[in-house]
Enzyme design. Structure first.
Site, PDB file in Angstrom:
ATOM      1  N   ASP A 276      -7.023  -2.443   2.445  1.00  0.00           N
ATOM      2  CA  ASP A 276      -5.931  -3.397   2.248  1.00  0.00           C
ATOM      3  C   ASP A 276      -6.349  -4.826   2.586  1.00  0.00           C
ATOM      4  OD1 ASP A 276      -3.990  -1.478   1.454  1.00  0.00           O
ATOM      5  OD2 ASP A 276      -3.789  -0.862   3.554  1.00  0.00           O
TER       6      ASP A 276
ATOM      7  N   ASP B 295       0.857  -1.188   0.000  1.00  0.00           N
ATOM      8  CA  ASP B 295       0.000   0.000   0.000  1.00  0.00           C
ATOM      9  C   ASP B 295       0.896   1.242   0.000  1.00  0.00           C
ATOM     10  OD1 ASP B 295      -2.326   1.682   0.513  1.00  0.00           O
ATOM     11  OD2 ASP B 295      -1.631   1.766   2.593  1.00  0.00           O
TER      12      ASP B 295
ATOM     13  N   ASP C 115      -0.395   5.107   1.035  1.00  0.00           N
ATOM     14  CA  ASP C 115      -0.699   6.027   2.134  1.00  0.00           C
ATOM     15  C   ASP C 115      -0.643   5.317   3.479  1.00  0.00           C
ATOM     16  OD1 ASP C 115      -1.399   7.489  -0.140  1.00  0.00           O
ATOM     17  OD2 ASP C 115      -3.029   8.532   0.888  1.00  0.00           O
TER      18      ASP C 115
END
Length: 224
Positions: free
Chosen positions: A169, A7, A9
């Protein structure tokens, strides 16, 4: 052989730094990507990644939370044409609700709309959350499905190691062979992770990559 899917951010880049990737993390990922497949899987649009992650050169990108792949300069859109008509109807509903939104090449973004979660439900689309931010996308798409399509294109046959922090996620974790959470991840993400790192954000990613390179990660798990 393995592939790392990360991921962006609050995983590669810290919110404290305005989500601009640090030189230390950038250099480590670029170095690692020369030896092993490293894919950034993010809800971000390409135009923002160009600014926030300038100089970051992973193997490939999965953008807009799944439906847009970027390999070099080649864009691949994982979407049916009827989606864009569906998207227009959703935008009309958002405007009636008085919600501010932005539109990517495929998905719709809404910032800080956690209080409207009960109203952001659509039979014709999927809504994914990143903390209090929402992403509305084609019904059959998420980070995990986008990554699996990329894996097919790359003809990758090994194991997937995923690292993340937030709700969106979780679909990425579902397609991974091994799941890693950074220290600043939400509790619901930590609960399903095989490993929770001691470090937050990019420092956690660096730690993971160093464990992989040294072989220490594989002493803990059966992933070869």
């Amino acid at each position: 052989m393995f592939l790392v899917a990360s991921d962006y951010d609050r995983t590669l880049a810290s919110e404290k730094n305005g989500f601009i990737i640090s030189d230390e993390v950038k250099e480590k990922v670029n170095e690692f990507s020369k030896k092993y497949p490293f894919v950034v899987v993010t809800g971000r649009e390409r135009k923002f990644i160009k600014v926030l992650a300038k100089g970051l050169n992973p193997t490939a990108w999965v953008l807009e939370n799944g439906p847009l792949l970027l390999i070099g300069e080649k864009e691949i859109h994982l979407v049916d044409e009827d989606w864009f008509e569906i998207r227009e109807s959703i935008v009309e509903k958002l405007e009636k609700l008085g919600l501010r939104y932005s539109i990517g090449k495929i998905i719709i973004y809404l910032d800080n709309v956690g209080n409207f979660s009960n109203k952001l439900r659509f039979d014709c689309a999927r809504v994914e959350w990143n903390r209090n931010d929402a992403m509305i996308m084609p019904k059959n798409m998420d980070k995990g499905k986008g990554l699996l399509e990329l894996v097919k294109i790359l003809n990758f046959k090994g194991k997937i190691i995923a690292i993340g922090d937030s709700q969106n996620d979780i679909p990425l974790f579902k397609v991974a062979d091994y799941k890693v959470a950074v220290a600043n991840a939400l509790d619901e993400v930590k609960k399903i992770a095989d490993l929770v790192l001691n470090e937050e954000n990019g420092k956690g990613v660096i730690s993971l990559l160093e464990m992989i390179e040294s072989g220490n990660l594989f002493k803990k798990i059966d992933i070869n």
